[in-house]
Scaffold this motif. Structure first.
Motif, PDB file in Angstrom:
ATOM      1  N   PRO A 184       0.847  -1.198   0.000  1.00  0.00           N
ATOM      2  CA  PRO A 184       0.000   0.000   0.000  1.00  0.00           C
ATOM      3  C   PRO A 184       0.882   1.247   0.000  1.00  0.00           C
ATOM      4  CG  PRO A 184       0.038  -1.018   2.174  1.00  0.00           C
ATOM      5  CD  PRO A 184       0.724  -1.974   1.245  1.00  0.00           C
ATOM      6  N   THR A 185       0.347   2.357  -0.446  1.00  0.00           N
ATOM      7  CA  THR A 185       1.129   3.594  -0.463  1.00  0.00           C
ATOM      8  C   THR A 185       1.274   4.154   0.943  1.00  0.00           C
ATOM      9  OG1 THR A 185      -0.784   5.029  -0.748  1.00  0.00           O
ATOM     10  CG2 THR A 185       0.200   4.105  -2.755  1.00  0.00           C
ATOM     11  N   THR A 186       2.221   5.061   1.089  1.00  0.00           N
ATOM     12  CA  THR A 186       2.399   5.740   2.373  1.00  0.00           C
ATOM     13  C   THR A 186       1.124   6.473   2.774  1.00  0.00           C
ATOM     14  OG1 THR A 186       4.744   6.050   1.856  1.00  0.00           O
ATOM     15  CG2 THR A 186       3.830   7.401   3.622  1.00  0.00           C
ATOM     16  N   ALA A 187       0.446   7.061   1.799  1.00  0.00           N
ATOM     17  CA  ALA A 187      -0.803   7.785   2.073  1.00  0.00           C
ATOM     18  C   ALA A 187      -1.873   6.841   2.612  1.00  0.00           C
ATOM     19  CB  ALA A 187      -1.295   8.479   0.811  1.00  0.00           C
ATOM     20  N   ASP A 188      -1.964   5.645   2.037  1.00  0.00           N
ATOM     21  CA  ASP A 188      -2.959   4.666   2.490  1.00  0.00           C
ATOM     22  C   ASP A 188      -2.679   4.237   3.932  1.00  0.00           C
ATOM     23  OD1 ASP A 188      -4.269   4.697   0.065  1.00  0.00           O
ATOM     24  OD2 ASP A 188      -3.109   3.018  -0.751  1.00  0.00           O
ATOM     25  N   ILE A 189      -1.410   3.996   4.234  1.00  0.00           N
ATOM     26  CA  ILE A 189      -1.027   3.570   5.581  1.00  0.00           C
ATOM     27  C   ILE A 189      -1.282   4.690   6.577  1.00  0.00           C
ATOM     28  CG2 ILE A 189       0.893   2.788   7.024  1.00  0.00           C
ATOM     29  CD1 ILE A 189       2.130   1.620   4.439  1.00  0.00           C
ATOM     30  N   PHE A 190      -0.955   5.908   6.169  1.00  0.00           N
ATOM     31  CA  PHE A 190      -1.168   7.069   7.034  1.00  0.00           C
ATOM     32  C   PHE A 190      -2.658   7.273   7.335  1.00  0.00           C
ATOM     33  CE2 PHE A 190       2.250  10.468   7.686  1.00  0.00           C
ATOM     34  CZ  PHE A 190       1.888  10.639   9.020  1.00  0.00           C
ATOM     35  N   ALA A 191      -3.489   7.013   6.336  1.00  0.00           N
ATOM     36  CA  ALA A 191      -4.932   7.194   6.503  1.00  0.00           C
ATOM     37  C   ALA A 191      -5.466   6.295   7.608  1.00  0.00           C
ATOM     38  CB  ALA A 191      -5.651   6.907   5.193  1.00  0.00           C
ATOM     39  N   ILE A 192      -4.953   5.064   7.681  1.00  0.00           N
ATOM     40  CA  ILE A 192      -5.376   4.125   8.728  1.00  0.00           C
ATOM     41  C   ILE A 192      -4.992   4.669  10.101  1.00  0.00           C
ATOM     42  CG2 ILE A 192      -5.040   1.808   9.663  1.00  0.00           C
ATOM     43  CD1 ILE A 192      -4.574   0.860   6.761  1.00  0.00           C
ATOM     44  N   SER A 193      -3.752   5.160  10.192  1.00  0.00           N
ATOM     45  CA  SER A 193      -3.273   5.703  11.472  1.00  0.00           C
ATOM     46  C   SER A 193      -4.080   6.928  11.880  1.00  0.00           C
ATOM     47  CB  SER A 193      -1.794   6.070  11.362  1.00  0.00           C
ATOM     48  OG  SER A 193      -0.987   4.938  11.113  1.00  0.00           O
ATOM     49  N   MET A 194      -4.351   7.807  10.918  1.00  0.00           N
ATOM     50  CA  MET A 194      -5.081   9.045  11.224  1.00  0.00           C
ATOM     51  C   MET A 194      -6.503   8.747  11.690  1.00  0.00           C
ATOM     52  SD  MET A 194      -2.863  11.361  10.956  1.00  0.00           S
ATOM     53  CE  MET A 194      -3.894  12.801  11.142  1.00  0.00           C
ATOM     54  N   ASN A 195      -7.139   7.721  11.097  1.00  0.00           N
ATOM     55  CA  ASN A 195      -8.482   7.342  11.513  1.00  0.00           C
ATOM     56  C   ASN A 195      -8.486   6.850  12.959  1.00  0.00           C
ATOM     57  OD1 ASN A 195      -9.766   8.000   9.125  1.00  0.00           O
ATOM     58  ND2 ASN A 195      -9.428   5.978   8.216  1.00  0.00           N
ATOM     59  N   LYS A 196      -7.430   6.136  13.329  1.00  0.00           N
ATOM     60  CA  LYS A 196      -7.312   5.664  14.716  1.00  0.00           C
ATOM     61  C   LYS A 196      -7.115   6.836  15.663  1.00  0.00           C
ATOM     62  CE  LYS A 196      -5.389   1.076  13.707  1.00  0.00           C
ATOM     63  NZ  LYS A 196      -4.211   0.202  13.846  1.00  0.00           N
ATOM     64  N   TYR A 197      -6.283   7.802  15.260  1.00  0.00           N
ATOM     65  CA  TYR A 197      -6.030   8.974  16.095  1.00  0.00           C
ATOM     66  C   TYR A 197      -7.308   9.776  16.320  1.00  0.00           C
ATOM     67  CZ  TYR A 197      -1.109   8.037  14.937  1.00  0.00           C
ATOM     68  OH  TYR A 197       0.109   7.447  14.770  1.00  0.00           O
ATOM     69  N   ARG A 198      -8.149   9.842  15.290  1.00  0.00           N
ATOM     70  CA  ARG A 198      -9.385  10.622  15.400  1.00  0.00           C
ATOM     71  C   ARG A 198     -10.378   9.993  16.380  1.00  0.00           C
ATOM     72  NH1 ARG A 198      -8.624  10.669   9.503  1.00  0.00           N
ATOM     73  NH2 ARG A 198      -7.726  12.673   8.922  1.00  0.00           N
ATOM     74  N   GLU A 199     -10.244   8.694  16.594  1.00  0.00           N
ATOM     75  CA  GLU A 199     -11.139   7.996  17.512  1.00  0.00           C
ATOM     76  C   GLU A 199     -10.731   8.161  18.968  1.00  0.00           C
ATOM     77  OE1 GLU A 199     -11.052   4.009  16.165  1.00  0.00           O
ATOM     78  OE2 GLU A 199     -12.152   4.412  14.290  1.00  0.00           O
ATOM     79  N   LEU A 200      -9.503   8.681  19.202  1.00  0.00           N
ATOM     80  CA  LEU A 200      -9.027   8.827  20.591  1.00  0.00           C
ATOM     81  C   LEU A 200      -9.738   9.972  21.297  1.00  0.00           C
ATOM     82  CD1 LEU A 200      -5.197   8.342  19.979  1.00  0.00           C
ATOM     83  CD2 LEU A 200      -6.841   6.670  20.860  1.00  0.00           C
TER      84      LEU A 200
END
Length: 226
Positions: A210-226
Motif C-alpha cells: 500500500p502507499t504511504t498515504a494509504d497507511i497514514f490514513a489508517i493511522s489518522m483514523n485511529k487517532y481521530r477515535e481517541l
C-alpha cells in the motif's frame, strides 16, 4: 512405521517497541522455492521506491523500477535506505543504448544485487550488459507473446513476469520453454493469487505494498477515535 507427518518448526520472533509496525508480506510466499543470488535465497520481492516503506518491511529484497529516466542519485538513495538486496531499474524503454549500460555498471558498483530492464530493451543491449556487469540481468516480460528464448540467449539471468491477471499463464508458458530459468512474478494482493502464481512455476513473488498515504490514513483514523 515411521510417521510421515511434517512437523511445523517453531520460529522465534523478536519485535521492537517502535519497529513493530511494518509491512508484512503474505505468509504463503514462503512456499516459493526462492532464487539464490550470490548465496542469498530470495523468495519475496517488494516493488517500491519509497524509502520509508523499503525501510519498514519484512521482504527478502526490493525491486526498484520507476516510470522516469533512471538516475544514479535515486539508486544510491534506495541502496542506502534498504536493509535487504535491491534490484535496480536501469531503463530499456525511453532510456536506451550506452546510457543503460553505464547506469547498470554504476548500480553494480553501488551494491545492487541485480539490474532490471524494461520490455522494449533490445537483445543487443542485454548482451552488452551481460558482457559488462557481473550481477544478474532481470528482463521484464509482460505478455505470452514475448520471445523469452531469445531473451535467455541474449543473456537474461532472471525473468520478471508482470502480466497483471495473466501472470500465472505467462509463467506456465515460460516453464514450458525452460524448466529451470529463475522467475520473479507479480503475485497480486491476496493469498489466493500469490498461491496460483507459485503453483504456475514462479520462484519468487513480487508484492506491491500500500502507499504511504494509504497507511497514514489508517493511522489518522485511529487517532481521530481517541
Amino acid at each position: 512405521m515411521e510417521s510421515k507427518i511434517k512437523k511445523t518448526k517453531y520460529v522465534p520472533e523478536i519485535k521492537g517497541v517502535f519497529r513493530s509496525n511494518y509491512i508484512e508480506l503474505p505468509k504463503c510466499i514462503a512456499e516459493a522455492s526462492g532464487i539464490k543470488v550470490f548465496g542469498r535465497r530470495i523468495k519475496s520481492v517488494l516493488f517500491s521506491t519509497d524509502v520509508a516503506i523499503i525501510k519498514n518491511t519484512n521482504a527478502d529484497s526490493v525491486i526498484a523500477v520507476y516510470p522516469f529516466t533512471p538516475q544514479l542519485v535515486i539508486n544510491q538513495a534506495l541502496l542506502l535506505a534498504s536493509d535487504v538486496p535491491v534490484f535496480c531499474g536501469v531503463g530499456g524503454g525511453h532510456t536506451t543504448g550506452n546510457r543503460v549500460i553505464n547506469i547498470a555498471l554504476h548500480a553494480e558498483f553501488q551494491g545492487a544485487i541485480g539490474v532490471v530492464v524494461n520490455k522494449p530493451t533490445p537483445n543487443e543491449i542485454i548482451t552488452a550488459l551481460k558482457d559488462t556487469i557481473d550481477i544478474p540481468i532481470v528482463v521484464t516480460v509482460v505478455s505470452e507473446n514475448e520471445d523469452v528464448l531469445s531473451r535467455l540467449r541474449a543473456g537474461a539471468g532472471i525473468i520478471n513476469v508482470s502480466g497483471a491477471k495473466n501472470t500465472p499463464n505467462i509463467v506456465k508458458k515460460i516453464r514450458q520453454i525452460d524448466s529451470t530459468v529463475p522467475i520473479i512474478a507479480t503475485g497480486g494482493n491476496t493469498e489466493e493469487t500469490v498461491q496460483k502464481t507459485i503453483e504456475a512455476g514462479a520462484n519468487a513473488i513480487t508484492f506491491t505494498p500500500p502507499t504511504t498515504a494509504d497507511i497514514f490514513a489508517i493511522s489518522m483514523n485511529k487517532y481521530r477515535e481517541l
